[in-house]
Write an enzyme that holds these catalytic residues in place. Structure first.
Site: not given
Length: 449
Positions: A181, A425, A428
């Site tokens: 990702s 998070d 990311h």
């Protein structure tokens, strides 16, 4: 019978007038063309010069040969964790190369500077292709400071990202990002940097299982992302349902994914995050379809060395070094422990709004053993692999993560809502933001190797 003509004969005069007329028309056309070129150069700047002058010259990026130079990490790089390559002194050209960086310039070593004029390179609202996990402004992030930092290498400048040159280079070609990702984030960043030059009715984004394809029809080009977090076949290969803690990787299975990579002209690999389980990796020797499976456990660095060698073997067998470029993006750092940069214990990237200023900062999330494996394997490669060492420069950017400002796939519990640190998070990155710099570095190494 002998015929003679005087200088003032009607036939001679007519011929002379005709030549004058043709010469005048030629001069007029030349002046008109020069005016058009001059006007277009003013209007479109360097983009026009790239397209017109380079289009039919030996400097055209579409016509550049690739050398056998091995542009990768070297063991000496592992001390400072910055990219250097003595073989660049050979001045051999790589595919798509146009210019050279300044002698001795290490574009991966530098500092972040505030830039309110040229950053961000695009607006979040202007790029419809950003997935909701990365749209921080749309999900309520109150500050925009993370968008206004520019990477400044020591002793030189990064070339400006030129979307026109990039698209013209990709005309009739395929560019593919392969990995997890984080590589998807870099892929989306690249699409956001380019899509504005493509007419609305001439572009599309489609997903086919593990493959996502952005198409620019007028350029006959695709920019693609292929989900393969381990590069090898694994039990986490489902592009949607892949949250698996008991991860198993099948040895010698890179062709399973590699069949989808064939034909790419520019390949950008990454793999790191999914190997960091904190335990030994489970390696499958047979097939996932076998009723009785033979699984062995292997130290992470050994398993990582195995996949690096598999990747290089596949590249050597399937990529043409005269026409293609292969890149590998290094580990992307996380910022889960604020105590490591002098913050409060128990905190993380949540509420961080400025980069880390300590030039020697290196978080525990970046495994130096993995960096050493990359240096060893790539250092022995005869195929030219361009290493994008984004680790150190990204380690400074504790402020650039999505944190809590993203789409949450599962409803938050009251305990989570009361303690945002618990679900932030810190892996990311918001777009626009840090990963646009990764692509500026990719652009630099593509055209200024």
């Amino acid at each position: 019978m002998r015929l003679t003509f005087s200088a003032s004969s009607p036939s001679s005069s007519s011929s002379l007038d005709l030549r004058k007329s043709r010469l005048s028309a030629y001069i007029f056309s030349l002046l008109a063309f020069a005016f058009i070129f001059f006007f277009a150069a003013i209007l479109y700047g360097e983009d026009f010069v790239y397209i017109f002058i380079l289009g039919n010259s030996e400097n055209n990026p579409l016509r550049q040969p690739i050398s056998t130079i091995n542009e990768s990490t070297c063991p000496s790089c592992l001390n400072s964790y910055s990219y250097t390559n003595s073989t660049e002194k050979n001045r051999a050209k790589l595919a798509f190369a146009l210019w050279e960086t300044k002698e001795g310039c290490d574009v991966f070593s530098g500092r972040w500077v505030k830039d309110e004029l040229t950053r961000p390179l695009y607006r979040e609202s202007e790029c419809p292709y950003i997935v909701p996990q990365l749209t921080c402004q749309d999900h309520g992030r109150p500050d925009q400071g993370y968008q206004h930092w520019r990477w400044q290498p020591h002793g030189c400048d990064l070339p400006s990202f030129n979307a026109t040159l990039m698209l013209e280079t990709l005309r009739g070609k395929r560019m593919m990002f392969v990995g997890d990702s984080l590589n998807r984030g870099q892929y989306i960043s690249m699409v956001c940097l380019l899509h504005r030059l493509v007419p609305e009715n001439a572009k599309s984004m489609e997903t086919f299982d593990s493959l996502t394809v952005f198409t620019a029809k007028d350029y006959n080009t695709t920019i693609e992302f292929y989900w393969a977090p381990f590069l090898l076949k694994s039990n986490a290969d489902n592009a949607v349902i892949h949250r698996i803690t008991d991860r198993i990787v099948r040895k010698g299975s890179i062709d399973n994914h590699g069949q989808h990579w064939k034909g790419a002209d520019i390949l950008v690999f990454n793999t790191y995050l999914w190997w960091m389980t904190g335990q030994k990796m489970k390696i499958l020797k047979g097939s996932f379809d076998d009723e009785k499976k033979e699984i062995v456990e292997m130290p992470t660095e050994n398993a990582y060395r195995m996949v690096m060698k598999s990747m290089l073997r596949w590249v050597k067998l399937n990529m043409d070094p005269k026409k293609t470029r292969v890149f590998f993006t290094s580990m992307s750092p996380t910022h889960a422990k604020s105590i490591e940069w002098g913050g409060e214990p128990g905190k993380n990237c949540y509420n961080e709004t400025t980069p880390i200023e300590d030039p020697n900062y290196w978080g525990s999330d970046c495994d130096k053993r993995i960096m050493q494996v990359i240096g060893e394997v790539f250092g022995n490669s005869k195929f030219p692999i361009t290493f994008l060492n984004i680790t150190q420069l990204s380690s400074y950017r504790k402020d650039a993560h999505t944190s809590i400002y993203k789409k949450q796939w599962n409803p938050l519990s009251p305990e989570q809502v009361a303690n945002p640190v618990s679900y932030a998070d810190c892996t990311h990155w918001c777009l626009p933001g840090l990963q646009d710099t990764w692509n500026e570095l990719l652009f630099t190494k593509l055209f200024y190797p």
